[in-house]
Scaffold this active site. Structure first.
Site, PDB file in Angstrom:
ATOM      1  N   LYS A 198      15.877  21.339 -13.423  1.00 17.01           N
ATOM      2  CA  LYS A 198      15.228  20.034 -13.546  1.00 17.01           C
ATOM      3  C   LYS A 198      16.062  18.962 -14.240  1.00 17.01           C
ATOM      4  CE  LYS A 198      11.304  19.170 -12.862  1.00 17.01           C
ATOM      5  NZ  LYS A 198      10.112  18.845 -12.758  1.00 17.01           N
ATOM      6  N   SER A 224      14.222  20.633 -18.445  1.00 19.52           N
ATOM      7  CA  SER A 224      12.987  21.378 -18.628  1.00 19.52           C
ATOM      8  C   SER A 224      13.287  22.614 -19.472  1.00 19.52           C
ATOM      9  CB  SER A 224      12.452  21.788 -17.258  1.00 19.52           C
ATOM     10  OG  SER A 224      11.704  22.984 -17.344  1.00 19.52           O
ATOM     11  N   HIS A 281       0.830  -1.221   0.000  1.00 18.45           N
ATOM     12  CA  HIS A 281       0.000   0.000   0.000  1.00 18.45           C
ATOM     13  C   HIS A 281       0.865   1.273   0.000  1.00 18.45           C
ATOM     14  CE1 HIS A 281      -3.357  -2.690   1.128  1.00 18.45           C
ATOM     15  NE2 HIS A 281      -2.434  -3.270   1.875  1.00 18.45           N
TER      16      HIS A 281
END
Ligand code: ARG
Length: 463
Positions: free
Chosen positions: A289, A283, A162
């Site tokens: 980035k 980016s 989970h």
């Protein structure tokens, strides 16, 4: 459209007027199925050898045709062959060229066969090789995963269920899970051979043929296992295409799950791994980035693999028996899925060769979430002979206590633990050690270091 020696379509004696030029263009598959030229020439050669053996054609005709086919193969290999845009497909294109090279006798090539079985035999021959090719690629991925695993046997991280911390594991154990997936993929490709290796050649258009052909001979020469048994089923059947597309889809799913996991772990939030510059892109606006586009490509392309499978299923669902033009798209779907899975496997290898593990962060993360609680419960069962449910309940109370005090399990004192169950002694404290936890999972298939070493040895033998 393929033309005969008078430069007219082979069916011009029946269909006098030329058809729609738009349809001739869009309905032609030459740009896609020219990829089958080797298989087409091979199957045609075996077919005419069989026709000679059964005395259906003369030696002279057979020799002429074989000579012509070899010449065509050479022309195509040397890029001197003109794949005319008007040719309906590779089969008509090669037949037309054969007419140019050997004249009327070329026409004997189509004795006792139809394009329906011709297409199938070519396509199956291609798919047998393509499947082997993919298996080879998968083996490269498996080898690389094993290498990464070997270097990280003692790298401890949390496992997740989970997406919540579950139990400590070795990073090797995690990554070796993908060896299991890839091994199943390989098996699936091999299992497909059972039906893929049934030879369709000789069923002709739909009913079989009145010529006394020898299907066992062509089966043997083309390395199939046996001839198909029902001519109608044979020309209608594309189950082998579904199998291929499905098998690729499952393999793609595995790659996609890996990609998703690595995207998460590479995120600033998780920070468990770091992709090297070779496998990131930047980016256009944010100078800082480094984005995991390669992994996103792998995840995204899986949608294409499923799409191809669903296109084929949809093409088939309403088709009465037997051949319809609808089926022509089978090859485009298979070729696209094949090219794509090969690219994806390779890109996955590039990622596996270009990332580092943030071991410190992995250990840090493994220390949160009371990840060794099950170890304590197991210990209580073993040492204090409690039923597991009771041990579970005692342990969860200890977890609650730690949470309330804002402590990790290994920060609790024995006195604090004894407030939950006074029977527990100092011994329980060593249960909270991550390494001890991993070491203890010795059951077959578990994450203990010893198991991993054994599994690596076993995998190495089997690749
Ligand atoms: N290009 C066609 C295909 O791949 C060839 C089969 C033609 N058969 C026919 N009955 N028109 O499906």
């Amino acid at each position: 459209m393929s033309k005969n020696k008078n430069n007219k379509p082979v069916w011009s004696t029946r269909i006098a007027k030329g058809g729609s030029s738009l349809f001739l263009r869009v309905g032609s598959s030459i740009n896609v199925d020219k990829r089958l030229y080797k298989q087409d020439i091979k199957a045609s050669s075996v077919h005419v050898e069989m026709l000679l053996k059964k005395k259906i054609i003369s030696l002279q005709v057979k020799n002429k045709i074989i000579w012509g086919l070899k010449k065509i193969l050479n022309e195509i290999n040397k890029k001197k062959f003109n794949f005319e845009k008007q040719s309906e497909d590779i089969h008509m294109s090669i037949e037309k060229r054969l007419f140019e090279l050997v004249g009327e006798d070329a026409g004997f090539i189509h004795t006792a066969r139809s394009r329906n079985d011709q297409v199938l035999v070519d396509f199956k021959l291609w798919m047998i090789d393509a499947s082997e090719d993919i298996i080879k690629e998968i083996n490269l991925n498996i080898n690389l995963i094993i290498k990464v695993a070997e270097k990280n046997i003692f790298t401890i991280m949390p496992s997740f269920t989970h997406l919540k911390n579950a139990q400590p594991i070795s990073f090797s154990h995690y990554i070796l899970a993908y060896v299991e997936m890839f091994n199943r993929d390989k098996k699936r490709f091999l299992n497909n051979n059972e039906t893929l290796k049934e030879n369709p050649l000789g069923v002709a258009a739909i009913a079989g043929t009145s010529f006394n052909i020898d299907r066992e001979y062509t089966t043997k020469k083309l390395k199939f296992k046996k001839p198909t048994s029902n001519s109608i089923d044979t020309v209608s059947d594309r189950d082998f295409v579904l199998d291929f597309l499905y098998t690729i889809s499952v393999c793609s799913t595995h790659i996609s799950r890996f990609a998703e996991e690595f995207i998460l772990w590479n995120s600033d939030a998780f920070d468990l791994i770091k992709l090297k510059d070779k496998v990131v892109t930047g980016s256009s606006i944010m100078p800082q980035k480094k984005n995991p586009d390669t992994l996103e490509y792998l995840r995204g392309k899986t949608g294409f693999a499923y799409g191809n499978l669903f296109s084929m299923l949809t093409i088939l669902k309403g088709l009465p028996l037997s051949y319809f033009k609808d089926l022509q798209d089978d090859k485009e779907l298979a070729f696209k899925s094949f090219d794509q899975i090969k690219n994806c496997l390779q890109i996955m290898r590039e990622v596996l060769s270009n990332f580092t593990i943030n071991k410190k962060k992995m250990t840090q993360l493994a220390k949160v979430g009371f990840i060794t609680a099950t170890d304590l419960a197991d210990h209580i069962v073993r040492e204090y002979k409690y039923p597991f449910r009771k041990a579970y309940s005692v342990t969860s109370k200890i977890v609650n206590l730690a949470e309330k005090k804002g402590k990790k399990l290994d920060e609790l004192t024995i006195e604090e633990i004894k407030t939950i169950d006074k029977k527990l002694d100092e011994d329980v404290l060593r249960l909270f050690n991550l390494e001890n936890s991993v070491k203890s999972k010795k059951s077959y298939g578990g994450t203990s270091f010893e198991n991993i070493k054994k599994m690596i040895r076993k995998y190495k033998k089997n690749v």
